[in-house]
Design a protein around this motif. Sequence first.
Motif, PDB file in Angstrom:
ATOM      1  N   LEU A   4       0.819  -1.214   0.000  1.00  0.00           N
ATOM      2  CA  LEU A   4       0.000   0.000   0.000  1.00  0.00           C
ATOM      3  C   LEU A   4       0.854   1.264   0.000  1.00  0.00           C
ATOM      4  N   ALA A   5       2.143   1.144   0.307  1.00  0.00           N
ATOM      5  CA  ALA A   5       3.040   2.308   0.213  1.00  0.00           C
ATOM      6  C   ALA A   5       3.153   2.789  -1.228  1.00  0.00           C
ATOM      7  N   GLN A   6       3.175   1.851  -2.179  1.00  0.00           N
ATOM      8  CA  GLN A   6       3.205   2.214  -3.602  1.00  0.00           C
ATOM      9  C   GLN A   6       1.824   2.688  -4.078  1.00  0.00           C
ATOM     10  N   VAL A   7       0.782   2.025  -3.597  1.00  0.00           N
ATOM     11  CA  VAL A   7      -0.584   2.437  -3.964  1.00  0.00           C
ATOM     12  C   VAL A   7      -0.826   3.883  -3.526  1.00  0.00           C
ATOM     13  N   TYR A   8      -0.415   4.198  -2.303  1.00  0.00           N
ATOM     14  CA  TYR A   8      -0.597   5.553  -1.779  1.00  0.00           C
ATOM     15  C   TYR A   8       0.127   6.585  -2.656  1.00  0.00           C
TER      16      TYR A   8
ATOM     17  N   CYS B  23      -4.507  -1.555  10.421  1.00  0.00           N
ATOM     18  CA  CYS B  23      -5.242  -1.424   9.150  1.00  0.00           C
ATOM     19  C   CYS B  23      -6.135  -0.189   9.155  1.00  0.00           C
ATOM     20  N   ALA B  24      -6.754   0.089  10.301  1.00  0.00           N
ATOM     21  CA  ALA B  24      -7.562   1.307  10.418  1.00  0.00           C
ATOM     22  C   ALA B  24      -6.667   2.541  10.293  1.00  0.00           C
ATOM     23  N   ASP B  25      -5.514   2.474  10.940  1.00  0.00           N
ATOM     24  CA  ASP B  25      -4.565   3.584  10.892  1.00  0.00           C
ATOM     25  C   ASP B  25      -4.100   3.846   9.459  1.00  0.00           C
ATOM     26  N   VAL B  26      -3.718   2.777   8.760  1.00  0.00           N
ATOM     27  CA  VAL B  26      -3.205   2.897   7.388  1.00  0.00           C
ATOM     28  C   VAL B  26      -4.292   3.390   6.435  1.00  0.00           C
ATOM     29  N   MET B  27      -5.469   2.790   6.511  1.00  0.00           N
ATOM     30  CA  MET B  27      -6.522   3.134   5.549  1.00  0.00           C
ATOM     31  C   MET B  27      -7.071   4.538   5.782  1.00  0.00           C
ATOM     32  N   ASN B  28      -7.147   4.964   7.043  1.00  0.00           N
ATOM     33  CA  ASN B  28      -7.541   6.350   7.326  1.00  0.00           C
ATOM     34  C   ASN B  28      -6.495   7.315   6.790  1.00  0.00           C
ATOM     35  N   TYR B  29      -5.236   6.988   6.989  1.00  0.00           N
ATOM     36  CA  TYR B  29      -4.127   7.815   6.508  1.00  0.00           C
ATOM     37  C   TYR B  29      -4.169   7.951   4.981  1.00  0.00           C
TER      38      TYR B  29
ATOM     39  N   LYS C 271     -13.996  -3.893  16.523  1.00  0.00           N
ATOM     40  CA  LYS C 271     -13.105  -2.788  16.899  1.00  0.00           C
ATOM     41  C   LYS C 271     -12.686  -1.986  15.669  1.00  0.00           C
ATOM     42  N   VAL C 272     -12.277  -2.685  14.610  1.00  0.00           N
ATOM     43  CA  VAL C 272     -11.855  -2.006  13.376  1.00  0.00           C
ATOM     44  C   VAL C 272     -13.008  -1.187  12.801  1.00  0.00           C
ATOM     45  N   LEU C 273     -14.206  -1.740  12.835  1.00  0.00           N
ATOM     46  CA  LEU C 273     -15.392  -1.050  12.314  1.00  0.00           C
ATOM     47  C   LEU C 273     -15.554   0.325  12.956  1.00  0.00           C
ATOM     48  N   ASN C 274     -15.295   0.404  14.253  1.00  0.00           N
ATOM     49  CA  ASN C 274     -15.449   1.665  14.978  1.00  0.00           C
ATOM     50  C   ASN C 274     -14.266   2.608  14.776  1.00  0.00           C
ATOM     51  N   GLU C 275     -13.133   2.081  14.291  1.00  0.00           N
ATOM     52  CA  GLU C 275     -11.937   2.901  14.133  1.00  0.00           C
ATOM     53  C   GLU C 275     -11.784   3.496  12.738  1.00  0.00           C
ATOM     54  N   LEU C 276     -12.502   2.965  11.754  1.00  0.00           N
ATOM     55  CA  LEU C 276     -12.379   3.465  10.389  1.00  0.00           C
ATOM     56  C   LEU C 276     -13.119   4.786  10.220  1.00  0.00           C
ATOM     57  N   ASN C 277     -12.564   5.676   9.423  1.00  0.00           N
ATOM     58  CA  ASN C 277     -13.179   6.988   9.161  1.00  0.00           C
ATOM     59  C   ASN C 277     -14.094   6.966   7.945  1.00  0.00           C
ATOM     60  N   PHE C 278     -14.376   5.798   7.425  1.00  0.00           N
ATOM     61  CA  PHE C 278     -15.196   5.662   6.217  1.00  0.00           C
ATOM     62  C   PHE C 278     -16.073   4.421   6.377  1.00  0.00           C
ATOM     63  N   PRO C 279     -17.093   4.258   5.524  1.00  0.00           N
ATOM     64  CA  PRO C 279     -17.995   3.106   5.651  1.00  0.00           C
ATOM     65  C   PRO C 279     -17.308   1.787   5.306  1.00  0.00           C
ATOM     66  N   TRP C 280     -17.531   0.772   6.145  1.00  0.00           N
ATOM     67  CA  TRP C 280     -17.071  -0.604   5.917  1.00  0.00           C
ATOM     68  C   TRP C 280     -18.330  -1.423   5.687  1.00  0.00           C
ATOM     69  N   MET C 281     -18.497  -1.952   4.472  1.00  0.00           N
ATOM     70  CA  MET C 281     -19.820  -2.366   4.031  1.00  0.00           C
ATOM     71  C   MET C 281     -19.937  -3.875   3.769  1.00  0.00           C
ATOM     72  N   ALA C 282     -21.153  -4.362   3.937  1.00  0.00           N
ATOM     73  CA  ALA C 282     -21.519  -5.729   3.539  1.00  0.00           C
ATOM     74  C   ALA C 282     -23.031  -5.830   3.687  1.00  0.00           C
TER      75      ALA C 282
ATOM     76  N   GLU D 135       6.872   9.460   2.431  1.00  0.00           N
ATOM     77  CA  GLU D 135       6.052  10.004   3.515  1.00  0.00           C
ATOM     78  C   GLU D 135       5.331   8.881   4.263  1.00  0.00           C
ATOM     79  N   TYR D 136       4.740   7.964   3.509  1.00  0.00           N
ATOM     80  CA  TYR D 136       4.012   6.822   4.083  1.00  0.00           C
ATOM     81  C   TYR D 136       4.966   5.939   4.892  1.00  0.00           C
ATOM     82  N   VAL D 137       6.098   5.588   4.294  1.00  0.00           N
ATOM     83  CA  VAL D 137       7.061   4.695   4.951  1.00  0.00           C
ATOM     84  C   VAL D 137       7.559   5.302   6.253  1.00  0.00           C
ATOM     85  N   GLU D 138       7.909   6.589   6.214  1.00  0.00           N
ATOM     86  CA  GLU D 138       8.401   7.253   7.424  1.00  0.00           C
ATOM     87  C   GLU D 138       7.339   7.275   8.517  1.00  0.00           C
ATOM     88  N   HIS D 139       6.095   7.483   8.129  1.00  0.00           N
ATOM     89  CA  HIS D 139       5.008   7.575   9.105  1.00  0.00           C
ATOM     90  C   HIS D 139       4.798   6.257   9.846  1.00  0.00           C
ATOM     91  N   PHE D 140       4.913   5.133   9.128  1.00  0.00           N
ATOM     92  CA  PHE D 140       4.601   3.838   9.739  1.00  0.00           C
ATOM     93  C   PHE D 140       5.832   3.029  10.160  1.00  0.00           C
TER      94      PHE D 140
END
Length: 579
Positions: free
Chosen positions: A56-60, A103-109, A131-142, A318-323
């Motif tokens: 995801l560092a390259q995707v970002y 994963c919540a941290d990375v995907m929110n970032y 726990k992850v469901l409550n930590e994400l800043n976007f909808p997690w759907m199914a 930037e991503y690599v340094e952050h994590f």
Amino acid sequence: MQLKSIFYATIIMLMISACGQKKAEQLQLKIYGTSDVHGALFPYDLVNERETSTSLAQVYEYVNEQRKNADAEVILLDNGDILQGDPLVYYSNFEKTETKHICADVMNYMGYDAATVGNHDIEPGHAVYDKVLNELNFPWMAANAVKNSDGKPYFQPYTIIEKQGVKIAVLGLITPAIPKWLPEKIWSGMHFEPMVESAQKWMKIIQEKEQPDFVIGLFHSGAGEEHESEMSHENASILVAKQIPGIDMVICGHDHHEQISWFENINKERVLVINPKSKAKFLAEVVVDLSWNNEKKAYDKTLKPNLVLISDVQKSKEYVEHFTPLFNEVEAYVSRKVGSFKTSISTKDAMFGDSPFIDLIQNIQMDLADADISFAAPLSYNATIDSGELQVRDLFKLYRFENLLYTMNLTGKEIQDFLEFSYNNWFQQMKSAKDPMLYISTTEKGSRLTTMFFNYDSAEGIDYTVDVSKPYGKKINISGMSSGEKFDENKTYRVALNSYRGNGGGNHLTEGAGLTKEELTSRLINSTTKDLRYYLMKWIEEKGTVDIECDNNWKVLPAKWHAAASKKEYELLYGNKNE
């Protein structure tokens, strides 16, 4: 009075008009989708200790460059199965649970706009995914994961993303085959509706309530076959695309294939289906040009799909340094010593017969479950653990998935039928030593197994032969228990196996042994509360130094045929054994 009513109505209309953004006449969307990331959050393989070219560092980095272009609106989506597959996520799942999940941290970032839940996101259990469901800043759907209590979706069913007044609906669906693989306590409180049925219901709601301009299906389910009669419930993305009108494009996944295909739905409209494979190898990219058509009172749509090869993209500094601080913490965790092996073991040998690698798993399972018999399969195609110090990272080679350990009651006849089924999909019937033994496909790209090696179950605790010259139903001959006792087809035995198999995964217990889903539940004696890898680690820590030997409790006949085919096919799959 009438003039006053007209005045107030006009004011209300003006207020509504002011609040709502006017639709753009022309708009370009750039829709990006990841799927089946399986923990590839960082450009480094912690298990094999080497840098990787996709994460995801390259995707970002790629998506951020696109966000800088003011000519298009960017939407970033994920299609599930991110909470499993790498020590980074395992650490957040089960070791360091008091802080925000990585994963919540990375995907929110990264600024994801929405995501769908995958079956491997359910696998870690309620404590993790709730726990992850409550930590994400976007909808997690199914939409089709439905609460038993009130019939409402357990996760958000869909979301609306608005860009310059244009309404984009994203509908999330998960493969409904989860009860076939995972024990009920992991998904307690919900059930999974068929995808077509759920899509039909929610598309009606979306169209009536939201009146979207563009609809994306974000389906954690494989493409399946093009023909409806050949579709399985597990992989129904194309079936939904063809049967449910109103969907403009589908990002699918789960089956780890790269794909760009077009299909015609029942209204004769073209629907795009795109699949970005797994582990961030590809990024689905769909450029959508929308042009308002006054006559139709709708947008004309042009879709240009592409699969971006992520290995061609530089990682984001930037991503690599952050994590990096969290990465270093997990690297220290996986480097911890848990024991030592006297000899090296490899999964390669497990493809052809009894092997030290599988015997180690079998013996640990039998010990932990106090079982008479154990079933196990190689979960990696090409993994090696060297002799000497054993670290936590090696446990991810030894046992790839987060399965629980089950203990079940099975009769001798069911054990025999289970093995017949397993070896029928593992070894072909041979007429001579020159015939192929394994199911292998060879092309200009190389050779590969065409049946799933993680379904190559063998048994421990019994002595038996596999005669590859015999047809299905006559291959297996069980001579007795390895303890020297008689093997009885009518006797009930305690059998150790993983939860995937125990819930019917691979169909060994259902098609093979002939048990119903209800019978699988009634046969369960015990289940571990934590994943099998955890107990393997504790078992090895207790032993300290482990001497791994193959007891050769099963053999393949005719021996000369087996030896010739094994040598030839080993070289096809892996190259010369002595090199």
